[in-house]
Design a protein around this motif. Structure first.
Motif, PDB file in Angstrom:
ATOM      1  N   UNK A 254      32.252   4.688  23.167  1.00 13.50           N
ATOM      2  CA  UNK A 254      33.285   6.008  22.714  1.00 13.50           C
ATOM      3  C   UNK A 254      34.298   6.054  23.344  1.00 13.50           C
ATOM      4  N   UNK A 255      35.024   6.983  23.576  1.00 17.45           N
ATOM      5  CA  UNK A 255      36.891   6.688  23.622  1.00 17.45           C
ATOM      6  C   UNK A 255      36.596   8.709  23.685  1.00 17.45           C
ATOM      7  N   UNK A 256      37.036   9.521  25.363  1.00  6.42           N
ATOM      8  CA  UNK A 256      36.440  10.976  25.149  1.00  6.42           C
ATOM      9  C   UNK A 256      38.524  11.034  26.103  1.00  6.42           C
ATOM     10  N   UNK A 257      38.905  12.017  24.803  1.00  2.31           N
ATOM     11  CA  UNK A 257      40.130  11.998  25.707  1.00  2.31           C
ATOM     12  C   UNK A 257      40.924  13.408  26.668  1.00  2.31           C
ATOM     13  N   UNK A 258      40.541  13.475  28.099  1.00  8.15           N
ATOM     14  CA  UNK A 258      40.037  13.636  28.536  1.00  8.15           C
ATOM     15  C   UNK A 258      41.692  14.291  28.688  1.00  8.15           C
ATOM     16  N   UNK A 259      42.938  13.361  28.999  1.00  6.36           N
ATOM     17  CA  UNK A 259      43.970  12.947  28.773  1.00  6.36           C
ATOM     18  C   UNK A 259      44.553  14.073  28.108  1.00  6.36           C
ATOM     19  N   UNK A 260      45.031  13.726  26.592  1.00  4.14           N
ATOM     20  CA  UNK A 260      45.509  15.271  26.105  1.00  4.14           C
ATOM     21  C   UNK A 260      45.072  16.249  26.163  1.00  4.14           C
ATOM     22  N   UNK A 261      43.637  16.447  26.338  1.00  3.16           N
ATOM     23  CA  UNK A 261      43.006  18.103  26.615  1.00  3.16           C
ATOM     24  C   UNK A 261      43.561  18.739  27.901  1.00  3.16           C
ATOM     25  N   UNK A 262      43.749  18.048  28.938  1.00  6.50           N
ATOM     26  CA  UNK A 262      44.014  18.677  29.957  1.00  6.50           C
ATOM     27  C   UNK A 262      45.941  18.394  30.037  1.00  6.50           C
ATOM     28  N   UNK A 263      46.924  17.874  29.495  1.00  2.66           N
ATOM     29  CA  UNK A 263      47.899  18.005  28.804  1.00  2.66           C
ATOM     30  C   UNK A 263      48.298  19.475  28.255  1.00  2.66           C
ATOM     31  N   UNK A 264      47.529  19.557  27.350  1.00  2.49           N
ATOM     32  CA  UNK A 264      47.380  21.346  26.857  1.00  2.49           C
ATOM     33  C   UNK A 264      46.619  22.175  27.258  1.00  2.49           C
ATOM     34  N   UNK A 265      45.770  21.259  28.092  1.00  5.68           N
ATOM     35  CA  UNK A 265      45.606  22.562  28.922  1.00  5.68           C
ATOM     36  C   UNK A 265      46.348  23.019  29.500  1.00  5.68           C
ATOM     37  N   UNK A 266      47.150  22.443  30.546  1.00 10.58           N
ATOM     38  CA  UNK A 266      47.830  22.615  31.366  1.00 10.58           C
ATOM     39  C   UNK A 266      49.441  23.470  30.644  1.00 10.58           C
ATOM     40  N   UNK A 267      49.839  22.893  29.923  1.00  6.59           N
ATOM     41  CA  UNK A 267      50.658  23.854  28.830  1.00  6.59           C
ATOM     42  C   UNK A 267      50.678  24.953  28.678  1.00  6.59           C
ATOM     43  N   UNK A 268      49.399  25.170  28.035  1.00  4.84           N
ATOM     44  CA  UNK A 268      48.344  26.804  27.939  1.00  4.84           C
ATOM     45  C   UNK A 268      48.760  27.215  28.668  1.00  4.84           C
ATOM     46  N   UNK A 269      48.221  27.262  29.963  1.00  2.04           N
ATOM     47  CA  UNK A 269      48.168  27.564  30.908  1.00  2.04           C
ATOM     48  C   UNK A 269      49.657  27.845  31.960  1.00  2.04           C
ATOM     49  N   UNK A 270      50.694  27.098  31.683  1.00  2.00           N
ATOM     50  CA  UNK A 270      52.589  27.655  31.711  1.00  2.00           C
ATOM     51  C   UNK A 270      52.502  28.745  31.016  1.00  2.00           C
ATOM     52  N   UNK A 271      51.994  28.690  29.714  1.00  2.00           N
ATOM     53  CA  UNK A 271      52.552  29.861  29.202  1.00  2.00           C
ATOM     54  C   UNK A 271      53.804  29.830  28.018  1.00  2.00           C
ATOM     55  N   UNK A 272      54.099  28.492  27.937  1.00  2.00           N
ATOM     56  CA  UNK A 272      56.008  28.593  26.676  1.00  2.00           C
ATOM     57  C   UNK A 272      55.311  28.367  25.574  1.00  2.00           C
ATOM     58  N   UNK A 273      56.026  28.672  25.048  1.00  2.00           N
ATOM     59  CA  UNK A 273      56.497  28.591  23.192  1.00  2.00           C
ATOM     60  C   UNK A 273      55.535  27.155  22.855  1.00  2.00           C
ATOM     61  N   UNK A 274      55.541  27.108  21.721  1.00  2.00           N
ATOM     62  CA  UNK A 274      55.161  25.970  21.254  1.00  2.00           C
ATOM     63  C   UNK A 274      56.379  24.954  21.162  1.00  2.00           C
ATOM     64  N   UNK A 275      57.324  26.059  20.509  1.00  2.27           N
ATOM     65  CA  UNK A 275      58.710  25.249  20.009  1.00  2.27           C
ATOM     66  C   UNK A 275      59.475  24.198  21.212  1.00  2.27           C
ATOM     67  N   UNK A 276      58.822  24.806  22.672  1.00  3.88           N
ATOM     68  CA  UNK A 276      59.458  24.436  23.852  1.00  3.88           C
ATOM     69  C   UNK A 276      58.984  23.086  24.263  1.00  3.88           C
ATOM     70  N   UNK A 277      57.491  22.830  23.945  1.00  9.70           N
ATOM     71  CA  UNK A 277      56.898  22.191  23.859  1.00  9.70           C
ATOM     72  C   UNK A 277      57.316  21.094  24.604  1.00  9.70           C
ATOM     73  N   UNK A 278      57.374  19.744  25.543  1.00  8.47           N
ATOM     74  CA  UNK A 278      58.407  18.309  25.742  1.00  8.47           C
ATOM     75  C   UNK A 278      57.526  17.618  24.127  1.00  8.47           C
ATOM     76  N   UNK A 279      56.673  17.713  24.230  1.00  9.11           N
ATOM     77  CA  UNK A 279      56.341  16.591  22.924  1.00  9.11           C
ATOM     78  C   UNK A 279      56.714  17.597  20.768  1.00  9.11           C
ATOM     79  N   UNK A 280      57.093  18.597  21.196  1.00 12.08           N
ATOM     80  CA  UNK A 280      57.996  19.540  20.405  1.00 12.08           C
ATOM     81  C   UNK A 280      59.164  18.818  20.408  1.00 12.08           C
TER      82      UNK A 280
END
Length: 289
Positions: A254-280
């Motif tokens: 089993x793979x558990x994607x802790x990396x993506x959870x960490x990145x999304x969580x960090x973005x949420x903590x920063x509070x930036x709007x979704x359209x300004x996220x680097x991946x967007x």
């Protein structure tokens, strides 16, 4: 790898993805399109180089070796994303595999292994790991836990329909919403990407031309998720496996994607709007949507 090292990696890697934002924020005839493509290419090389360098350093290895080979892998990821953003049938599947090979180079560089010793080839909610050298099975399948959960959730929703043709073309599970508009955080959206799963708005109110562009946009997100997992998530899982026997047993299958959870969580903590996220910003630049 310690929690402090992971935190430091995230802090250093995320700004590297902001490079495409600088190119995308300055449109105009005085900025040729190739400059933006070079910026996106550089961002992927930096992400691969910095993440692999930090992971190898945390393991007691060489930052220079990890950075150099990781940057080369990042170039491969960029090539895969460019393919995934194309409009021809099967572009998503081919692009995902090319990007994953590049991400595998980053993963191997971080681990201090030869660049192609282990290659991950994802298909839907499963990753097939090909070992080209060393001991152990040559081919092993691992289930992506988050992808399975996302697919199961989408399949359980009566308003969503599985799209077999687009699933095969994209290399992920694709679902259509033919009678309901998709809404995220109170806003209508043309598509949503989860690990291993894409949901597209195909309702009467959706523009067919824009919907095709949205599909390419979401396919870039699929490659990004694979990229973050192999660069950060899989190394974290391997570090935990070396310390916790139960995690080691689970990690065989089993793979558990802790990396993506960490990145999304960090973005949420920063509070930036979704359209300004680097991946967007990157997905919008590569696809124009």
């Amino acid at each position: 790898m310690s929690i402090q090292a992971v935190h430091q990696a995230l802090r250093r890697v995320l700004p590297a993805l902001l490079v495409p934002a600088l190119a995308g924020a300055q449109p105009g005839p005085e900025y040729p399109r190739w400059t933006g493509q070079f910026a996106v290419l550089s961002a992927n090389a930096l992400f691969g180089g910095v993440s692999a360098g930090l992971v190898q350093t945390a393991r007691g290895g060489s930052f220079r070796d990890g950075f150099t080979r990781g940057a080369a892998g990042g170039v491969g990821v960029y090539a895969g994303k460019r393919i995934a953003a194309a409009q021809w049938s099967g572009a998503g599947l081919v692009g995902r595999q090319v990007a994953s090979v590049g991400s595998s180079v980053v993963w191997n560089a971080g681990a201090g292994r030869p660049s192609f010793e282990q290659v991950a080839l994802p298909l839907g909610p499963v990753r097939f790991y090909l070992r080209t050298s060393g001991e152990g099975p040559r081919l092993q399948a691992r289930v992506d836990a988050l992808a399975v959960a996302a697919t199961a959730y989408a399949a359980s929703r009566p308003e969503l329909q599985w799209d077999a043709a687009n699933s095969l073309s994209a290399g992920v599970m694709v679902f259509r919403a033919p009678e309901h508009r998709l809404r995220v955080a109170g806003h209508d959206v043309g598509g949503v990407t989860y690990p291993g799963t894409v949901v597209l708005d195909t309702s009467d109110g959706a523009d067919p031309v824009r919907s095709r562009g949205t599909f390419t946009h979401e396919r870039v997100h699929v490659a990004q998720i694979d990229q973050v997992f192999l660069a950060l998530g899989r190394p974290v899982q391997e570090a935990l496996s070396s310390r916790v026997p139960a995690v080691r047993r689970v990690s065989r299958w089993v793979d558990v994607d802790l990396g993506s959870l960490g990145v999304v969580g960090t973005a949420a903590l920063l509070g930036s709007p979704v359209p300004t996220h680097p991946w967007e910003l990157e997905a919008r630049y590569l696809t124009g949507n």
